[in-house]
Design a protein around this motif. Structure first.
Motif, PDB file in Angstrom:
ATOM      1  N   HIS A 249       0.853  -1.182   0.000  1.00  0.00           N
ATOM      2  CA  HIS A 249       0.000   0.000   0.000  1.00  0.00           C
ATOM      3  C   HIS A 249       0.897   1.242   0.000  1.00  0.00           C
ATOM      4  O   HIS A 249       2.119   1.142   0.025  1.00  0.00           O
ATOM      5  CB  HIS A 249      -0.949   0.007   1.209  1.00  0.00           C
ATOM      6  CG  HIS A 249      -0.245  -0.113   2.522  1.00  0.00           C
ATOM      7  ND1 HIS A 249      -0.015  -1.317   3.142  1.00  0.00           N
ATOM      8  CD2 HIS A 249       0.301   0.825   3.337  1.00  0.00           C
ATOM      9  CE1 HIS A 249       0.623  -1.134   4.271  1.00  0.00           C
ATOM     10  NE2 HIS A 249       0.834   0.159   4.418  1.00  0.00           N
ATOM     11  N   ASP A 250       0.263   2.409  -0.018  1.00  0.00           N
ATOM     12  CA  ASP A 250       0.983   3.692  -0.013  1.00  0.00           C
ATOM     13  C   ASP A 250       2.045   3.758  -1.115  1.00  0.00           C
ATOM     14  O   ASP A 250       3.167   4.217  -0.887  1.00  0.00           O
ATOM     15  CB  ASP A 250       1.629   3.939   1.356  1.00  0.00           C
ATOM     16  CG  ASP A 250       0.596   4.271   2.428  1.00  0.00           C
ATOM     17  OD1 ASP A 250      -0.554   4.549   2.055  1.00  0.00           O
ATOM     18  OD2 ASP A 250       0.942   4.241   3.621  1.00  0.00           O
ATOM     19  N   ILE A 252       3.776   5.396  -4.071  1.00  0.00           N
ATOM     20  CA  ILE A 252       3.936   6.751  -4.604  1.00  0.00           C
ATOM     21  C   ILE A 252       4.971   6.710  -5.724  1.00  0.00           C
ATOM     22  O   ILE A 252       6.032   6.112  -5.583  1.00  0.00           O
ATOM     23  CB  ILE A 252       4.390   7.739  -3.511  1.00  0.00           C
ATOM     24  CG1 ILE A 252       3.354   7.790  -2.377  1.00  0.00           C
ATOM     25  CG2 ILE A 252       4.602   9.136  -4.093  1.00  0.00           C
ATOM     26  CD1 ILE A 252       3.774   8.682  -1.220  1.00  0.00           C
ATOM     27  N   LEU A 265       6.982   2.562  -1.456  1.00  0.00           N
ATOM     28  CA  LEU A 265       5.786   1.801  -1.104  1.00  0.00           C
ATOM     29  C   LEU A 265       5.986   1.127   0.245  1.00  0.00           C
ATOM     30  O   LEU A 265       7.115   0.991   0.723  1.00  0.00           O
ATOM     31  CB  LEU A 265       5.469   0.763  -2.191  1.00  0.00           C
ATOM     32  CG  LEU A 265       6.499  -0.323  -2.481  1.00  0.00           C
ATOM     33  CD1 LEU A 265       6.262  -1.562  -1.617  1.00  0.00           C
ATOM     34  CD2 LEU A 265       6.459  -0.716  -3.947  1.00  0.00           C
ATOM     35  N   HIS A 266       4.876   0.727   0.840  1.00  0.00           N
ATOM     36  CA  HIS A 266       4.897  -0.020   2.091  1.00  0.00           C
ATOM     37  C   HIS A 266       4.553  -1.474   1.791  1.00  0.00           C
ATOM     38  O   HIS A 266       3.548  -1.751   1.127  1.00  0.00           O
ATOM     39  CB  HIS A 266       3.882   0.553   3.082  1.00  0.00           C
ATOM     40  CG  HIS A 266       4.261   1.902   3.617  1.00  0.00           C
ATOM     41  ND1 HIS A 266       3.811   2.371   4.823  1.00  0.00           N
ATOM     42  CD2 HIS A 266       5.060   2.878   3.111  1.00  0.00           C
ATOM     43  CE1 HIS A 266       4.301   3.577   5.034  1.00  0.00           C
ATOM     44  NE2 HIS A 266       5.059   3.904   3.998  1.00  0.00           N
ATOM     45  N   ASP A 302       6.092  -3.005   6.746  1.00  0.00           N
ATOM     46  CA  ASP A 302       5.035  -2.854   7.740  1.00  0.00           C
ATOM     47  C   ASP A 302       4.733  -4.224   8.346  1.00  0.00           C
ATOM     48  O   ASP A 302       4.173  -5.094   7.672  1.00  0.00           O
ATOM     49  CB  ASP A 302       3.762  -2.311   7.088  1.00  0.00           C
ATOM     50  CG  ASP A 302       3.712  -0.801   7.114  1.00  0.00           C
ATOM     51  OD1 ASP A 302       4.441  -0.198   7.923  1.00  0.00           O
ATOM     52  OD2 ASP A 302       2.963  -0.213   6.317  1.00  0.00           O
ATOM     53  N   HIS A 332      -5.599  -0.809   5.573  1.00  0.00           N
ATOM     54  CA  HIS A 332      -4.303  -1.482   5.732  1.00  0.00           C
ATOM     55  C   HIS A 332      -3.694  -1.023   7.052  1.00  0.00           C
ATOM     56  O   HIS A 332      -4.259  -0.181   7.766  1.00  0.00           O
ATOM     57  CB  HIS A 332      -3.374  -1.176   4.550  1.00  0.00           C
ATOM     58  CG  HIS A 332      -3.120   0.291   4.316  1.00  0.00           C
ATOM     59  ND1 HIS A 332      -2.258   1.033   5.063  1.00  0.00           N
ATOM     60  CD2 HIS A 332      -3.644   1.144   3.407  1.00  0.00           C
ATOM     61  CE1 HIS A 332      -2.227   2.273   4.628  1.00  0.00           C
ATOM     62  NE2 HIS A 332      -3.077   2.379   3.618  1.00  0.00           N
ATOM     63  N   ASP A 333      -2.535  -1.583   7.390  1.00  0.00           N
ATOM     64  CA  ASP A 333      -1.835  -1.273   8.658  1.00  0.00           C
ATOM     65  C   ASP A 333      -2.753  -1.456   9.868  1.00  0.00           C
ATOM     66  O   ASP A 333      -2.814  -0.608  10.768  1.00  0.00           O
ATOM     67  CB  ASP A 333      -1.300   0.173   8.635  1.00  0.00           C
ATOM     68  CG  ASP A 333      -0.004   0.295   7.870  1.00  0.00           C
ATOM     69  OD1 ASP A 333       0.565  -0.755   7.516  1.00  0.00           O
ATOM     70  OD2 ASP A 333       0.436   1.427   7.611  1.00  0.00           O
ATOM     71  N   ASP A 348      -5.483   2.359   8.720  1.00  0.00           N
ATOM     72  CA  ASP A 348      -5.572   3.379   7.671  1.00  0.00           C
ATOM     73  C   ASP A 348      -6.701   3.005   6.718  1.00  0.00           C
ATOM     74  O   ASP A 348      -6.846   1.829   6.354  1.00  0.00           O
ATOM     75  CB  ASP A 348      -4.266   3.489   6.879  1.00  0.00           C
ATOM     76  CG  ASP A 348      -3.105   3.993   7.725  1.00  0.00           C
ATOM     77  OD1 ASP A 348      -3.322   4.260   8.919  1.00  0.00           O
ATOM     78  OD2 ASP A 348      -1.990   4.120   7.186  1.00  0.00           O
ATOM     79  N   VAL A 350      -8.249   3.768   2.943  1.00  0.00           N
ATOM     80  CA  VAL A 350      -7.977   4.356   1.628  1.00  0.00           C
ATOM     81  C   VAL A 350      -9.298   4.857   1.048  1.00  0.00           C
ATOM     82  O   VAL A 350     -10.213   4.075   0.795  1.00  0.00           O
ATOM     83  CB  VAL A 350      -7.325   3.332   0.678  1.00  0.00           C
ATOM     84  CG1 VAL A 350      -7.011   3.992  -0.671  1.00  0.00           C
ATOM     85  CG2 VAL A 350      -6.054   2.765   1.304  1.00  0.00           C
ATOM     86  N   GLN A 382      -6.588   6.705  10.258  1.00  0.00           N
ATOM     87  CA  GLN A 382      -5.786   7.575   9.411  1.00  0.00           C
ATOM     88  C   GLN A 382      -6.317   7.471   7.975  1.00  0.00           C
ATOM     89  O   GLN A 382      -6.482   6.369   7.457  1.00  0.00           O
ATOM     90  CB  GLN A 382      -4.299   7.172   9.443  1.00  0.00           C
ATOM     91  CG  GLN A 382      -3.417   7.866   8.434  1.00  0.00           C
ATOM     92  CD  GLN A 382      -3.234   9.328   8.754  1.00  0.00           C
ATOM     93  OE1 GLN A 382      -3.117   9.719   9.902  1.00  0.00           O
ATOM     94  NE2 GLN A 382      -3.198  10.165   7.710  1.00  0.00           N
ATOM     95  N   ASP A 384      -6.051   7.792   3.992  1.00  0.00           N
ATOM     96  CA  ASP A 384      -5.129   7.813   2.850  1.00  0.00           C
ATOM     97  C   ASP A 384      -5.934   7.980   1.564  1.00  0.00           C
ATOM     98  O   ASP A 384      -7.134   7.751   1.534  1.00  0.00           O
ATOM     99  CB  ASP A 384      -4.326   6.506   2.752  1.00  0.00           C
ATOM    100  CG  ASP A 384      -3.202   6.460   3.781  1.00  0.00           C
ATOM    101  OD1 ASP A 384      -2.909   7.503   4.365  1.00  0.00           O
ATOM    102  OD2 ASP A 384      -2.663   5.354   4.008  1.00  0.00           O
TER     103      ASP A 384
END
Length: 386
Positions: A249-250, A252, A265-266, A302, A332-333, A348, A350, A382, A384
């Protein structure tokens, strides 16, 4: 013809992410563009002066500006191929986009000037001459520009270049504009109606529209447009081939020009796994991404719980609640922290950029649904975006 020129001048034509190969594509396109546009400028200028036609003369200078655009495109590709230096540690790849933007501005300036001149011709009309030679020159120009459109479009698609695609679009608009000039000359010759200035305005508007489209295509990557889904799908495909990686996830993508991309990325890994083995896997993935996609990759690990029944049950519950609210939501997370009075569910979410809910409203709905299931659950969320 395109295939023949590529074989002659660019032997290693398939490595289109290589800056040196892209430079050769840009130079080849520029040379062909300069040759044809100078030929058309000379031919049309002669025909326009002989026939006293403002629209033909304007179209001739449009071809001259196209030759200048080809020079700028060549310079942009040459600068883009330069290696990184202390002042530009990520290279000069965006010069390709900047050259396309300059070409777009030149197109817009030429369009405005053409419209201004055409309005003057409407106010003060003049007789225009029409001969078979003028007709032949205009027909030839349309055919040449049609070929240049196909040629630059093929090169632009081959290397995925916004600059060459803008050049192709400009050539197509020139086909329409020259067609309008030809129609004006025929109508004037047959009926005696002076529509030269009106056709000049139409030509100017077509050129202006092409300039706006070209500017949009070059400004977008400079502003930081979304990455190509094919590229991101390929990243997912590569990373998920490794057994130790449970999900990603995440992601970029930072684009510093073709062939100069950085990604981060994670990667989710089992919390109880061997840290050295996991680190070795992450290193291998980063090297493979560099080798296959020509991008520098940074991967953050992660740790996630894979053997705790309560954590997995809470995660499944939260996922179901998200899908009840909006099937496009994901999480995720995920982890839980138990306390004496409540249990924190930390994760998190999305959220698509376009959604029916505001962020505060969405958080409140998720928290409320979780507490309806178990009053001890408290969501720490959180947000995203994809």
């Amino acid at each position: 013809m395109v295939t023949l020129l590529l074989r002659l001048f660019i032997p290693d034509q398939t490595d289109t992410e290589n800056p040196d190969i892209r430079k050769k594509y840009g130079i080849l396109s520029g040379i062909v563009g300069i040759f044809f546009n100078l030929f058309l400028f000379t031919s049309k200028l002669t025909a326009g002066l002989l026939g006293s036609s403002i629209s033909i003369v304007a179209d001739a200078f449009n071809n001259l500006s196209d030759a200048g655009s080809s020079v700028i495109t060549m310079i942009g590709f040459r600068i883009a191929s330069q290696e990184a230096d202390p002042d530009h540690p990520f290279g000069h790849g965006r010069s390709e986009y900047i050259s396309g933007l300059i070409v777009s501005i030149m197109i817009l300036v030429m369009a405005v000037e053409l419209i201004r001149t055409s309005i003057s011709r409407i106010v003060h009309p003049e007789e225009t001459a029409f001969t078979p030679v003028i007709c032949a020159i205009l027909v030839l120009s349309i055919l040449v520009k049609l070929y240049m459109y196909c040629y630059n479009r093929a090169l632009g698609r081959k290397i995925n270049s916004a600059a060459l695609q803008a050049t192709a679009a400009d050539s197509l608009s020139d086909c329409f504009s020259t067609s309008a000039v030809l129609i004006a000359a025929l109508v004037s010759h047959v009926t005696g109606l002076h529509i030269d200035g009106w056709c000049g305005i139409l030509v100017g508007l077509l050129i202006f529209h092409g300039g706006i489209e070209a500017a949009r295509d070059t400004i977008s990557p400079l502003l930081g447009q979304a990455p190509d889904p094919v590229f991101t799908d390929h990243i997912h495909e590569i990373v998920k081939q490794y057994d130790h990686i449970l999900g990603i996830h995440d992601l970029i993508v930072h684009d510093y020009g073709p062939g100069r991309r950085m990604i981060s990325l994670h990667a989710e890994v089992a919390a109880g796994g061997d840290i050295l083995a996991l680190h070795d896997t992450i290193d291998n993935v980063e090297k493979r991404l560099q080798r296959e996609l020509r991008c520098s990759a940074v991967i953050h690990m992660d740790p996630v719980m894979t053997d705790d029944g309560e954590t997995l049950a809470c995660k499944a519950l939260a996922t179901d609640i998200l899908h009840e609210i909006d099937c496009s939501l994901s999480l995720h997370d995920f982890r839980i922290v138990k306390g004496t009075t409540h249990t924190n569910l930390i994760f998190d979410v999305v959220v698509p950029y376009r959604t029916d809910y505001s962020i505060p409203e969405l958080k409140e709905r998720i928290r409320k649904r979780l507490q309806e299931v178990n009053p001890r659950y408290f969501a720490v969320i959180q947000i995203d975006h994809p």
